[in-house]
Design a protein around this motif. Structure first.
Motif, mmCIF file in Angstrom:
data_model
loop_
_atom_site.group_PDB
_atom_site.id
_atom_site.type_symbol
_atom_site.label_atom_id
_atom_site.label_comp_id
_atom_site.label_asym_id
_atom_site.label_seq_id
_atom_site.Cartn_x
_atom_site.Cartn_y
_atom_site.Cartn_z
ATOM 1 N N THR A 1 40.232 38.323 51.859
ATOM 2 C CA THR A 1 41.216 37.746 50.951
ATOM 3 C C THR A 1 41.044 38.355 49.565
ATOM 4 N N ALA A 2 42.168 38.605 48.894
ATOM 5 C CA ALA A 2 42.155 39.137 47.528
ATOM 6 C C ALA A 2 43.090 38.301 46.672
ATOM 7 N N ILE A 3 42.756 38.166 45.394
ATOM 8 C CA ILE A 3 43.583 37.358 44.515
ATOM 9 C C ILE A 3 44.953 37.978 44.311
ATOM 10 N N VAL A 4 45.036 39.322 44.373
ATOM 11 C CA VAL A 4 46.310 40.006 44.187
ATOM 12 C C VAL A 4 46.175 41.403 44.785
ATOM 13 N N GLN B 1 47.980 33.869 42.635
ATOM 14 C CA GLN B 1 48.019 32.417 42.463
ATOM 15 C C GLN B 1 46.713 31.765 42.918
ATOM 16 N N PRO B 2 45.928 31.180 42.002
ATOM 17 C CA PRO B 2 44.673 30.523 42.391
ATOM 18 C C PRO B 2 44.873 29.431 43.446
ATOM 19 N N ALA B 3 45.977 28.694 43.372
ATOM 20 C CA ALA B 3 46.234 27.643 44.365
ATOM 21 C C ALA B 3 46.400 28.254 45.755
ATOM 22 N N THR B 4 47.069 29.401 45.817
ATOM 23 C CA THR B 4 47.222 30.095 47.099
ATOM 24 C C THR B 4 45.881 30.627 47.578
ATOM 25 N N SER C 1 48.456 34.034 30.421
ATOM 26 C CA SER C 1 48.032 33.198 31.551
ATOM 27 C C SER C 1 48.678 33.581 32.869
ATOM 28 N N LYS C 2 49.763 34.347 32.805
ATOM 29 C CA LYS C 2 50.406 34.804 34.041
ATOM 30 C C LYS C 2 51.041 36.159 33.794
ATOM 31 N N SER C 3 51.395 36.838 34.874
ATOM 32 C CA SER C 3 51.917 38.207 34.767
ATOM 33 C C SER C 3 53.125 38.301 33.849
ATOM 34 N N THR D 1 38.889 44.491 33.415
ATOM 35 C CA THR D 1 39.163 44.324 34.855
ATOM 36 C C THR D 1 39.654 42.897 35.091
ATOM 37 N N ASP D 2 40.835 42.649 34.590
ATOM 38 C CA ASP D 2 41.495 41.349 34.687
ATOM 39 C C ASP D 2 42.661 41.509 35.652
ATOM 40 N N ASN D 3 42.655 40.740 36.722
ATOM 41 C CA ASN D 3 43.634 40.937 37.789
ATOM 42 C C ASN D 3 45.059 40.629 37.343
ATOM 43 N N THR D 4 45.229 39.636 36.477
ATOM 44 C CA THR D 4 46.563 39.311 35.969
ATOM 45 C C THR D 4 47.102 40.454 35.119
#
Length: 311
Positions: A22-25, A62-65, A186-188, A209-212
């Motif tokens: 699993t990957a955050i994005v 999405q952290p919830a996902t 806070s979001k893309s 190295t921030d995924n957003t």
């Protein structure tokens, strides 16, 4: 004879393993890490469709996902869960205490509460950290821009990896004569605005190295080109996409190193007995087109030692 054949089939079935990833994005660096993990498994004799089930799900930022995927994987009970990037690793560690977990591309696993001790992680978790070589990266910016004083840093305040990097950047930047100017997003959808807010306030933008932030890279590059505001990065893949330069990890290699740990776990080692370590090897990469677009001259010293210059 029938019993012998049945026994053989049982042995083959027992050798089959499932690795859930699993990957955050999805973005090039994290995708490369996943590909590296898969290649390490293949090199160790685990072939997808033969004796390996390789499942992948992205949380699409999405952290919830990410939490839902972690719960799903925990219920499926694969042999190993591989968690790519800090938010996904946090979600998986919260979801299971018994399934082996190997994380990768996690900046600071201790501050993110993924493990309590890097040398002796204990429990069911271990992995590879990608804490950036910040001193080399700041020295590179200084080499390009000797008079630069202020560095703008877009970041997502909800990503603990970015908070850890930002704190380290402030300490190190002060020692090297840089002021770090924060640009939270806070979001893309907020990333373009965060970059635009830095125009006129800083001499250079640095992308951690921030995924957003990395998932919305092109919006920052556009701001840089339109305003002749140089954009440097912690990731080499972003240089390929248009940042000026980086001293960063090859995330395919990071994935190979992570996959080697996954193989050790599949062969019976306990994750908690395997020390967490930082990824090895960094390369200097430069994008000449990006430098020209943002009004920057590449120093000869940089060009001479770069592993790759994208013309």
């Amino acid at each position: 004879m029938a019993l012998a054949i049945l026994g053989c089939a049982s042995a083959l079935a027992a050798d089959k393993v499932t690795v859930a990833v699993t990957a955050i994005v999805e973005h090039p660096s994290l995708d490369a890490a996943r590909a590296g993990v898969k290649k390490a498994l293949e090199d160790a004799g685990y072939k997808e469709g033969d004796n390996l089930t390789f499942e992948f799900e992205s949380a699409q930022g999405q952290p919830a996902t990410a939490a839902q995927i972690a719960q799903k994987f925990a219920g499926e009970k694969p042999n190993v869960i591989v968690a790519i990037a800090t938010p996904s690793a946090q979600a998986v560690v919260s979801a299971t205490q018994d399934i082996p977990v190997v994380f990768t591309a996690v900046t600071d696993p201790v501050s993110a509460q993924i493990v309590t001790d890097r040398d002796h992680p204990g429990g069911n978790v271990t992995g590879i950290s990608d804490f950036s070589p910040l001193e080399q990266q700041l020295d590179l910016i200084r080499e390009f821009l000797p008079s630069a004083a202020k560095i703008g840093v877009p970041f997502n305040p909800a990503e603990s990896n970015s908070i850890a990097l930002l704190a380290a950047l402030k300490d190190l930047g002060k020692a090297k004569g840089f002021e770090i100017v924060e640009a939270p997003a806070s979001k893309s959808a907020d990333v373009a605005g965060a970059a635009q807010n830095l125009v006129g306030k800083v001499d250079v933008i640095y992308l951690p190295t921030d995924n957003t932030i990395i998932s919305a890279l092109e919006t920052i590059l556009a701001v840089g080109a339109e305003n002749k505001l140089p954009v440097f990065s912690a990731e080499n893949d972003t240089v390929k996409r248009g940042a000026i330069a980086s001293v960063g990890f090859d995330y395919y290699q990071v994935g190979l190193e992570t996959g080697a740990i996954v193989v050790r776990v599949l062969k019976g080692e306990k994750p908690g007995d395997i020390a967490v370590r930082n990824a090895t090897g960094t390369d200097l990469m430069v994008n000449a087109k990006a430098a020209e677009a943002m009004g920057v001259t590449i120093p000869k010293s940089v060009r001479d030692r770069a592993k790759q210059v994208i013309e």
